[in-house]
Structures are given as C-alpha cells and as structure tokens.
Motif scaffolding. Structure first.
Motif, PDB file in Angstrom:
ATOM      1  N   GLY A   1     -29.733  17.493  42.951  1.00 17.97           N
ATOM      2  CA  GLY A   1     -29.695  18.291  41.734  1.00 17.97           C
ATOM      3  C   GLY A   1     -28.820  19.528  41.880  1.00 17.97           C
ATOM      4  O   GLY A   1     -28.040  19.870  40.977  1.00 17.97           O
ATOM      5  N   ASP A   2     -28.925  20.192  43.034  1.00 16.76           N
ATOM      6  CA  ASP A   2     -28.076  21.377  43.254  1.00 16.76           C
ATOM      7  C   ASP A   2     -26.599  20.997  43.288  1.00 16.76           C
ATOM      8  O   ASP A   2     -25.751  21.705  42.720  1.00 16.76           O
TER       9      ASP A   2
ATOM     10  N   GLU B   1     -38.441  14.324  47.548  1.00 15.26           N
ATOM     11  CA  GLU B   1     -38.358  15.507  46.688  1.00 15.26           C
ATOM     12  C   GLU B   1     -37.243  16.440  47.154  1.00 15.26           C
ATOM     13  O   GLU B   1     -36.466  16.957  46.336  1.00 15.26           O
ATOM     14  N   LYS B   2     -37.153  16.646  48.478  1.00 16.93           N
ATOM     15  CA  LYS B   2     -36.081  17.496  48.997  1.00 16.93           C
ATOM     16  C   LYS B   2     -34.712  16.878  48.732  1.00 16.93           C
ATOM     17  O   LYS B   2     -33.746  17.583  48.397  1.00 16.93           O
TER      18      LYS B   2
ATOM     19  N   LYS C   1     -25.465  20.218  39.724  1.00 14.79           N
ATOM     20  CA  LYS C   1     -25.303  21.447  38.946  1.00 14.79           C
ATOM     21  C   LYS C   1     -24.022  22.177  39.329  1.00 14.79           C
ATOM     22  O   LYS C   1     -23.290  22.677  38.467  1.00 14.79           O
TER      23      LYS C   1
ATOM     24  N   PHE D   1     -33.880  14.887  46.249  1.00 19.25           N
ATOM     25  CA  PHE D   1     -33.543  15.046  44.839  1.00 19.25           C
ATOM     26  C   PHE D   1     -33.184  16.496  44.523  1.00 19.25           C
ATOM     27  O   PHE D   1     -32.340  16.750  43.648  1.00 19.25           O
ATOM     28  N   GLU D   2     -33.813  17.446  45.203  1.00 20.58           N
ATOM     29  CA  GLU D   2     -33.437  18.838  45.001  1.00 20.58           C
ATOM     30  C   GLU D   2     -31.998  19.092  45.437  1.00 20.58           C
ATOM     31  O   GLU D   2     -31.230  19.773  44.745  1.00 20.58           O
ATOM     32  N   LEU D   3     -31.630  18.521  46.603  1.00 22.96           N
ATOM     33  CA  LEU D   3     -30.250  18.690  47.067  1.00 22.96           C
ATOM     34  C   LEU D   3     -29.263  18.027  46.123  1.00 22.96           C
ATOM     35  O   LEU D   3     -28.205  18.592  45.797  1.00 22.96           O
TER      36      LEU D   3
ATOM     37  N   GLU E   1     -42.299  13.890  50.242  1.00 28.32           N
ATOM     38  CA  GLU E   1     -41.719  15.217  50.461  1.00 28.32           C
ATOM     39  C   GLU E   1     -40.221  15.132  50.725  1.00 28.32           C
ATOM     40  O   GLU E   1     -39.432  15.918  50.182  1.00 28.32           O
TER      41      GLU E   1
ATOM     42  N   GLU F   1     -28.376  22.830  33.467  1.00 23.41           N
ATOM     43  CA  GLU F   1     -29.440  22.857  34.478  1.00 23.41           C
ATOM     44  C   GLU F   1     -30.685  22.125  33.997  1.00 23.41           C
ATOM     45  O   GLU F   1     -31.279  21.334  34.734  1.00 23.41           O
TER      46      GLU F   1
ATOM     47  N   ASP G   1     -32.197  18.720  35.642  1.00 20.04           N
ATOM     48  CA  ASP G   1     -33.582  18.732  36.137  1.00 20.04           C
ATOM     49  C   ASP G   1     -34.434  17.680  35.432  1.00 20.04           C
ATOM     50  O   ASP G   1     -35.257  17.011  36.073  1.00 20.04           O
TER      51      ASP G   1
ATOM     52  N   GLY H   1     -35.803  14.436  37.396  1.00 23.10           N
ATOM     53  CA  GLY H   1     -37.259  14.311  37.458  1.00 23.10           C
ATOM     54  C   GLY H   1     -37.740  12.934  37.020  1.00 23.10           C
ATOM     55  O   GLY H   1     -38.668  12.375  37.616  1.00 23.10           O
TER      56      GLY H   1
END
Length: 511
Positions: free
Chosen positions: A142-143, A135-136, A146, A138-140, A132, A163, A167, A171
């Motif tokens: 990615g943002d 994942e968070k 971008k 990688f989300e940060l 988890e 984008e 992603d 991923g």
C-alpha cells in the motif's frame, strides 16, 4: 579357400543350430517335467499342511479343555478356606486390572487432549504469524502504491482520495487472502448439498421451480452460456417490463422461490432488482415519458392529462406493487445478517470465536459483518426514496391547495412517475458495483448457482465447465455404432508394433 571356409562355416552353423535345437528341446521337455513335478509337490504339501493344521487345531482345543478341566479339578480339591483366599486374590487382581485399565484410559485421554491442544496452539501460532506477515506485506504494498500514484504537485484532497482508495481496495484483497489462509490452516467442510432429482409427480410445481432457477442462474454456465438460452431472454423481458406491475410481480415471485439463506443469492437479488430498476424505471421510463410528452404537447389541443406519462388506468396499481417491491428489497437487506456462505466451505471456529457468536431475541444466530456494505447502500437507497416521496407529497398538496379540486390530479401522477424515474436513474452505482471483480471484492460473497435439482451450490469454475462439456460431448460419441469400429482401430493401432518386435527377436536369434 574362401569357398571352403564358407562351406565349412555353413556346415558348422547348421550343426550348431541343430545342436541348439536339440538342447532347447531337451530343456523344454525337462522344464515341463519339473513343472509338473513342482505342481504335484505343491498340491501335496498344501494338502498335508492343511491336514496338519487341522490336527494341531483339534489337539490345541483338546489340550485347552483338559487344562481347564484340570484347573477346575485342582480348585475343587482345595480346602474351602484356601479356595476363598484364592478367589479373593483373583478378585483383587481383577480389580487392580480394571483400575489399571481406567488409569490407562484416563492417561490416554489426557494425552490425546494434550496432543490436540498442542496441535491447536501450533496451528493458531502459525495462523497468527501468517496473518501478521500478510498484513505487513499489504502495508508495504500500500505504501509503495501510494508513493507511485502520488505527485508533488497533486492537490491535498486528491492525495487523500488516492490514499483512501488504495487502503479500501487493498483491505478488500487482504480479506479475501485471509479467507484463503484460514481455509488452508483449519478444518473445513462443505456448506452445500446437491440434493436429489425432482420428479414431476406428485408436485409438478417443485419441478417447474427447479427448471426456472436453473435457467435463470445455472451453476455450470457462464454469463455468455446463460445468454444463449431463449427461456432466459423470455424471463428477462418480464424482469424489465415497466408497466402494469409485471416487473414487480416477477421479482416478488423470484424472491419467494430463491434460496434466501445464502448470502450470494440475497445480494444478487438486491443487485438484480436495482439494475433492473435502473433499466426499466430509469432509462426506459425516461425515454417513454419523454416520447409521451412530445406526442401529447405537440397537438393542436394538448392532452397530456389523458395521454401523458402515468395516465393509464393501472398506474396506481403499478406504483403500489413497486412500493411493495421496494419494501421487499429492504427486507432482504435486513435478512442478510442471517445468511450463510453456501458457495464456500465452512471453516471450523476456534473456542474464542464460538463464544463470540451473536444470537437475537428469537434465538437465531446472526453475523453483523455479512452484507454490511450492501446494507449501507440500502440506507443510501432509503434516503433517496424518502427524498423522492417527499417531493411527490409536497407537489401533490401544493397542487391541491392551488386548485382545491381533483381536476389537476394528473400532475401529481406525472410527478410521481418522474420521481420514480429519478429514483431508478440513481440506481446507477449498483450497476457499477455489479461488474465482475468489483462485485466479489465489495461484497465478499461466494458465487453460487442452482443445479438441475434446484439446489443452491457453488458456481463451477472454467475448468469444471470445460470438463462437463467434454464429458457431455463424449457420451453421444460413445453411443454411436461406429464407436466400436473406432475402438477396434485404436486397439489394432496399439497392437501394430508387435510384429516389428517379433521380427527383431528373429533377427537377434539368426545373429
């Protein structure tokens, strides 16, 4: 006065030295005597201790026999009713002991199960928390990527492409990191075997197979090391030869001798064929066809119907083998879901994951996620093939309807040739995806190769290759006659400081 002091001092030093020598001699003599006495005493005590231990063991055995005999005599002297009661009490005690042992075993088993379940829950919790947080993270990332790549004046469709690209690649990287986390948190086991040496007898074909596989795809050599092998270039010429079905027969034979149960080997076969098809059926055929057209059309009497592309006698056989090769390519793509990752360790599955295993109608276990993207590319390849085949069929029937004879059939063969060239040129995306780094992230296949025994094993890392080269270079050096001299010089160099230490001891004694 100084002379007298020096004489007195020298006399005192000489007398002290003589006294010290005498004392040292006496101490060494007494130490030798005491050492001999201690050795004799140790031997005597050891003998007496062993003798006493033997006597005690014999006495204990005798007392045990007497005690057992006494107990038997006492039991025999008891009345029958008392004896039966004593036997019943002993049997009851034995039953209680056995029940206690069973209960203890059950409690121990329950405790072990509880311990394993608790460890499994803790590991699952740690694994879930790690995944988890990854994942968070990688989300940060990615943002942030971008935001860094976007621009206020950028068109909307370009922003969407950016984008989706971020992603997609994040991923893929997250999937690789997830596998690394699972390898660290779960029980793993090797999914490969190095096998045994393959002899020439009784079956030399197995030895030839192992040699070919090790030459084409060695596990302990890089790409540049493989390119230095002359045999590899010899086989590569067969792989890209576009005429007389040489390339097709070569790839069919290679597929038959490869390990088709490994994901990387099947994916590598598919990509190798598509790249070879791009080079041979695409680029080479384009150059050869253009040269033949220039040659046959610039004559006083053009003879492209006999000297043009696809006009050699074995072209139909060549196309038939090429079609068989295409079918084999699609068959390999369909078999990808049954493959395993022999280049990576086998990760132990949880109970939920084991229950989610999929089995086909024949009882074979398959994995839908294995080679999923490669199968999508093969669907694109199928669409391209169908379009090219449709163009060939349409032009062939159209030419026949116009001329209503087979005198113009060479045009149909030429169209077939050029559609195969177009199909080969459209294999260019496979070449881009085969580049290092992109290939691993796109396919997630663990790299493998073949050892000298023809077994599919994980590819060696750069450090492992260096260690193997160093070991191979050290073996001839150890076998040379001068190695003993070199070893002697090294050993003498290590012992050389000893005289310096001895001199220091002598100086300290003099001081």
């Amino acid at each position: 006065y100084q002379r007298r002091v020096r004489e007195t001092t020298s006399c005192m030093l000489s007398s002290l030295r003589e006294t010290a020598d005498e004392v040292q001699h006496n101490i060494e003599a007494r130490a030798a005597l005491w050492g001999d006495a201690l050795i004799d005493l140790h031997g005597t005590l050891s003998e007496r201790t062993e003798h006493l231990a033997g006597e005690l063991k014999e006495a204990a055995g005798t007392w045990r026999e007497k005690r057992e005999q006494l107990v038997d005599d006492c039991v025999d002297a008891l009345p029958p009713a008392v004896r039966e009661r004593v036997d019943a009490i002993l049997e009851g005690a034995e039953e209680q002991m056995s029940k206690m042992r069973e209960v203890l075993a059950e409690k121990q088993g329950a405790f072990d199960e509880f311990k394993m379940a608790t460890e499994g829950k803790i590991k699952a919790l740690v694994e879930r928390v790690l995944l988890e947080r990854l994942e968070k993270a990688f989300e940060l990332v990615g943002d942030e990527l971008k935001d860094a790549l976007k621009d206020d004046d950028m068109p909307v469709f370009v922003e969407r492409i950016v984008e989706r690209t971020v992603d997609f690649w994040l991923g893929e990287i997250a999937e690789e990191v997830k596998l690394l986390v699972l390898e660290r948190t779960r029980v793993t086991s090797p999914g490969w075997s190095h096998g045994e040496a393959v002899p020439w007898c009784p079956n030399p074909l197995l030895k030839i197979k192992a040699m070919i596989l090790y030459t084409i795809d060695p596990y302990d050599k890089s790409v540049w090391g493989t390119l230095r092998e002359p045999v590899w270039w010899f086989l590569f010429v067969f792989a890209i030869c576009p005429v007389y079905g040489v390339s097709q027969v070569f790839f069919i034979l290679m597929y038959s001798i490869r390990d088709n149960l490994d994901e990387y080997q099947v994916v590598d076969f598919i990509f190798s064929f598509k790249i070879a098809n791009f080079v041979s059926a695409g680029v080479v055929s384009l150059v050869v066809g253009a040269a033949l057209y220039v040659s046959c059309s610039n004559k006083s009497e053009p003879n492209c119907d006999t000297q043009g592309p696809a006009q050699h006698p074995l072209f139909v056989l060549d196309m038939g083998l090429w079609a068989c090769q295409i079918l084999l390519l699609w068959w390999a793509g369909g078999q990808l879901r049954y493959c395993q990752k022999k280049g990576a360790v086998v990760i132990e599955l949880t109970e939920e994951e084991q229950q989610q295993k999929l089995v086909d109608c024949c009882g074979r276990e398959y994995h839908p996620q294995v080679g999923q993207r490669v199968r999508k590319l093969l669907i694109f390849d199928l669409v391209v093939f169908v379009v090219c085949a449709a163009v060939v069929a349409y032009t062939s029937f159209r030419e026949y309807d116009i001329h209503e004879d087979f005198e113009e059939d060479w045009k149909a063969l030429a169209v077939m040739y050029w559609m195969r060239t177009v199909y080969g040129l459209l294999s260019a995306p496979w070449l881009v995806l085969r580049m290092p780094g992109i290939f691993t992230l796109y396919t997630h296949a663990a790299p493998t190769g073949y050892n000298e025994n023809g077994m599919c094993v994980p590819s060696a890392t750069q450090e492992e290759r260096r260690e193997r080269k160093a070991a191979a270079a050290a073996e001839p050096a150890a076998a040379t006659p001068g190695s003993e001299v070199a070893a002697g010089s090294k050993s003498s160099a290590r012992v050389a400081p000893e005289p310096e230490g001895h001199d220091i001891v002598q100086v300290q004694e003099i001081e």
